[in-house]
Design a protein around this motif. Structure first.
Motif: not given
Ligand SMILES: Cc1cc2nc3c(=O)[nH]c(=O)nc-3n(C[C@H](O)[C@H](O)[C@H](O)COP(=O)(O)OP(=O)(O)OC[C@H]3O[C@@H](n4cnc5c(N)ncnc54)[C@H](O)[C@@H]3O)c2cc1C
Ligand SMILES: Cc1cc2nc3c(=O)[nH]c(=O)nc-3n(C[C@H](O)[C@H](O)[C@H](O)COP(=O)(O)OP(=O)(O)OC[C@H]3O[C@@H](n4cnc5c(N)ncnc54)[C@H](O)[C@@H]3O)c2cc1C
Ligand SMILES: Cc1cc2nc3c(=O)[nH]c(=O)nc-3n(C[C@H](O)[C@H](O)[C@H](O)COP(=O)(O)OP(=O)(O)OC[C@H]3O[C@@H](n4cnc5c(N)ncnc54)[C@H](O)[C@@H]3O)c2cc1C
Ligand SMILES: Cc1cc2nc3c(=O)[nH]c(=O)nc-3n(C[C@H](O)[C@H](O)[C@H](O)COP(=O)(O)OP(=O)(O)OC[C@H]3O[C@@H](n4cnc5c(N)ncnc54)[C@H](O)[C@@H]3O)c2cc1C
Lengths: 291, 291, 291, 291
Positions: A100, A200, C105, D197
């Motif tokens: 986002t 977030r 990933e 979502n």
């Molecule tokens: C400690 C930690 C460990 C992690 N380990 C891994 C890992 O091993 N492997 C891995 O792949 N990732 C990992 N991640 C990444 C995690 O899975 C998220 O991708 C990342 O934290 C972004 O979070 P988000 O989706 O809330 O944020 P944003 O992408 O900013 O999204 C915020 C909110 O917007 C909505 N949104 C935005 N875009 C979309 C879309 N295209 N479709 C649907 N809803 C959307 C959703 O409601 C989402 O919650 C890790 C993250 C953390 C903090």
């Protein structure tokens, strides 16, 4: 827009911070380039819903905190921030997962990569955590060995970069020449995001589960917000960062302890809680008692 | 941020427009509340990719147009605009479908609905189009009948509102009292969006397929952009709004005509095209010839 | 859901392709894991708007093509695809920029990185393009030198990996040990996206401006779509991939040539154009003539 | 994909529910049209990160619950659901605010509106709440009066519809004819969203702050999820729906009560908590004690 007094100090803070370079890690930085809106814009936007105009600072604060604790997130999207950030590529790879946001990144296809690479401090060369399966532990490696590793990493970075420069010099396309550069290479970008999604980001990346090298960036952004959006940041800190959530099964177990809680003497005067918050706390305790 | 001369006029334009109420339809309006960035910020963001700093206005214009025609949309996301808009609910229903925006709307649950409703002008009371199956045609209804309809609509709106007021007066919850208010009721919201997605909104809603009542809003936003983001808007107008796309099958058919086109004498001097654009046009023509 | 005959062949295609591993580059792959919907679901969704039910295959095709050429993109969002992909990190970094997707990933913090790295073929070791400032040209490096570079890259990858293994072996946290691994390291992910946004991905990444190493992935996805969503893919190919857009200034220049075009004899029989498309083409030509 | 035993019951549930019409309100419905993935797909996607394959049902459940309570939301995005929904326009207006979905709605411009309108039950004609400023209270209006209101609403709906039919009959464009139809008119759409979502939607719309008429839809979706994604739904229910969050200031106040909590005797056997959860609970209590 409308200014109701308390914003003056804040405007000074913003002026001091805009464009200022905050150093992060060995070669990184964060600069806040622009901001749209402030604490009061969040309230203004929320008040469109109520069909009412500007209010006093005190009322603004109460409203903003109400929005935060009730997950009325849309008004926080009305503040937008644009940053210039420089960070190692392995940090950028974690950062970009926050979808986002709007991003323009330095291109290793157009432009030559610089010769700056991230090297950890000796005290960050730690062992794999046994508890948190993804992170480093609190245990540092033997310092001599840590320093050896750092030296070796440095050599390895220099070597990769020399090969890169050699390829580029003989005309190899940059997009190919760069494929063996290390994940510790620095990149940079413009990054624009709204305040709700920035919170977030902070919630996830200030957390101890996040890798140290991205956490230091998140912490600096938090410091910046504290100064330019003090009321929002305080609400975020109280209701999100430093809150505790109990699951249904946990509540079932702690309910007897909670039941002891005597809220009869609870007043806004002897607590940090407003009247509304006290009422909400009663509701929570009653909900728990009835589980 | 950096100012390279040509922005002065623009800053004046922005100051003149910020907060100004543009009337739309009978009781609607648009106000631009805030803007983050300008034409030059788009270029600055794009230049992060090239690792290069600020340039002259002329170079900015060329870069911006290059970005627009090559669908490098991310730098246009670096400009953000916040509007206050008042419009009939049936318009709001179409508008809200654009998801890449932040919205805070007036709430009919919190607040009382106002007594303003949209009434079309007599010349907008048209018949269903036979060509464009979703729209009105160019044919107006007989004017006397049109005016009768408008009167009847007005009565019906007044009646609905009276019933609403009556329910509210006797204490019925607003969220229930309002369910029979007409789609012509006015609502309002704060609406914040980035420039790339705003252009997409305009492309879809300035189009003749869009309903007249939302088109008039889109047109006013276009007028605003023309003044405060003149270079971006011109590029949007040239490369998107007033461009024509031919499908493969169409190209196959027009290729003989196109083949006649003599681009040998084409120069930046005798056309509106830059050297790069002339090269691109040649590529297109050659692509078509070879189909 | 509803099946109207022509889907049978298609279902066979889907069964053949689901789960199948398509090799890409030296150690990469793409597997389509799941798909929701097919060509006819797009039409079904669109028909909700018209309040009408299932139609014949022929009508479906005409509708779908109409939606595609008029940028009615929302029905294409009703098809969802989930892939398993393995690719070099520098490719992943470009790929992840497409935000309208869901991603999980492989984590270099949880798990050990594998010892597979991308090595270009000798014929891909090209010089920097002078025309397209971000890409490689058509000119290959001298083959002997190209092979030397490949050998050197291979050694450098092995060395980085040895150091990585050494660090991990002595207990260094993986998230630190990996920071000097090269951008050519392979990673993998689950990637889920809707068809509209997948087409946008393809449009941008099948383009000759895109880096060769991501283009090969895009091309394979295109091949998959061709088989399982044949009507949609054909429409995408005709109206987006192989279409040509002329800007206002270009149209101004080519209008005399275009004016020669004689559409009187144009019929669905002697062209690939439906009656509606012929009408639309006339509109375009007339629009151009009047410029 | 991979099936590890416990899915059989679930597959039966899915078959029973797909396409089934669940009635809501007087003329509304919800039908689940398609689903991509199930409880185990969430775990599979999460396991890509750990580089590990399929596991037992028990391990799946533990993992899934871990993801839910630690806000690892991305694996929940790997399940996608498509619904067909019919609801009053004022409900649709609230629903559409959830932007992370794909929508195709019935068009009042293409097609004629039906003659179905929402009429509340007498017991839903309530007064405005004094506590929750946006909602109805628990107090019903006098039943006779409530029934009168319902009759009046019905008449008003019929009248609006008659005028609409009259306009349409004489050829007025539908997009104009419909502007005075009431917000209680029914509309319908296809609605596709991922599970993360959708949970957010449920959290906000099952809440007592949400309007009753959208809450009944959310509740039915919850019932559907309970059957087809039982493990995910249970986790959502435990960790989100029925959890309680205490702010920093609240914790400060309840900390003495909480301090009484004796977790020494807490075991997976005498609680609903796994070993990991017990460890996490201790961390929370310790965090609170140290405030
Ligand atoms: C400690 C930690 C460990 C992690 N380990 C891994 C890992 O091993 N492997 C891995 O792949 N990732 C990992 N991640 C990444 C995690 O899975 C998220 O991708 C990342 O934290 C972004 O979070 P988000 O989706 O809330 O944020 P944003 O992408 O900013 O999204 C915020 C909110 O917007 C909505 N949104 C935005 N875009 C979309 C879309 N295209 N479709 C649907 N809803 C959307 C959703 O409601 C989402 O919650 C890790 C993250 C953390 C903090
Ligand atoms: C040849 C080529 C060269 C490139 N060079 C560079 C470069 O040098 N530097 C660089 O930084 N990038 C570069 N990019 C990446 C490019 O800028 C885009 O980030 C990428 O192509 C993804 O495109 P997208 O935004 O259309 O896709 P998506 O992110 O999938 O978005 C699709 C659409 O959804 C909407 N959308 C999705 N998320 C958001 C959001 N958070 N906010 C607003 N709207 C949203 C927008 O309308 C967007 O157009 C390059 C891309 C290509 C193909
Ligand atoms: C009880 C109740 C009362 C309400 N009252 C009002 C009111 O009076 N006025 C009013 O206007 N609204 C009101 N709302 C609507 C509310 O403000 C939200 O718009 C709605 O609940 C959708 O929530 P969401 O943004 O979390 O969902 P989604 O739009 O599905 O978004 C989910 C997440 O994705 C991300 N996201 C998606 N799209 C974007 C985007 N374009 N930009 C940035 N991030 C994005 C955000 O992280 C977001 O949290 C009310 C809602 C409820 C439940
Ligand atoms: C003339 C006209 C007639 C129409 N008729 C109908 C009709 O009959 N029925 C109907 O239902 N709609 C109709 N629409 C609405 C149309 O389907 C779109 O919903 C609307 O135009 C918004 O367009 P958008 O999706 O491009 O915009 P945005 O929602 O702003 O999205 C911009 C881009 O961002 C990305 N994006 C944003 N959010 C998401 C998400 N959640 N998931 C995936 N990608 C996302 C996509 O790439 C998208 O193209 C009509 C529109 C027009 C202009």
């Amino acid at each position: 827009m409308q200014n109701n007094g308390y914003e003056e100090q804040n405007i000074n803070n913003v002026q001091d911070i805009l464009g200022k370079e905050f150093k992060v890690l060995d070669h990184g930085f964060i600069r806040l380039l622009e901001i749209m809106g402030d604490d009061s814009s969040i309230c203004q936007a929320a008040r469109v819903s109520y069909g009412k105009g500007t209010k006093s600072v005190r009322e603004d604060r109460a409203l903003l905190r109400y929005l935060m604790r009730n997950a009325h997130t849309s008004p926080f999207e009305m503040v937008e921030l644009k940053f210039h950030v420089r960070m190692p590529i392995f940090v950028a790879r974690q950062w970009i997962r926050h979808r986002t946001a709007n991003v323009n990144e330095y291109s290793g296809r157009y432009s030559e990569m610089t010769d700056e690479f991230y090297l950890p401090q000796a005290d960050q060369i730690r062992t794999q955590s046994q508890v948190n399966k993804q992170a480093r532990s609190e245990d540092q490696l033997d310092e001599t060995r840590a320093n050896e590793i750092i030296e070796q990493m440095k050599d390895s970075q220099a070597e990769s970069y020399n090969e890169y420069k050699e390829y580029v010099a003989e005309g190899v396309a940059r997009e190919i020449a760069r494929i063996n550069l290390p994940l510790s290479s620095y990149t940079e970008w413009y990054w624009k995001i709204d305040l709700h999604n920035l919170f977030r980001f902070l919630k996830l990346r200030m957390d101890h589960h996040a890798q140290y090298e991205i956490r230091v960036y998140a912490n600096i952004i938090a410091d910046i917000l504290k100064q330019i959006l003090p009321i929002s940041y305080e609400a975020f800190s109280d209701y999100i960062l430093n809150s505790v959530t109990f699951s249904k099964s946990e509540l079932f177990k702690i309910k007897d302890s909670i039941a002891n809680f005597d809220f009869d003497n609870l007043t806004p005067e002897n607590s940090n809680l407003s009247k509304t918050e006290i009422a909400e706390l009663k509701n929570k305790i009653n909900f728990i008692k009835q589980l």
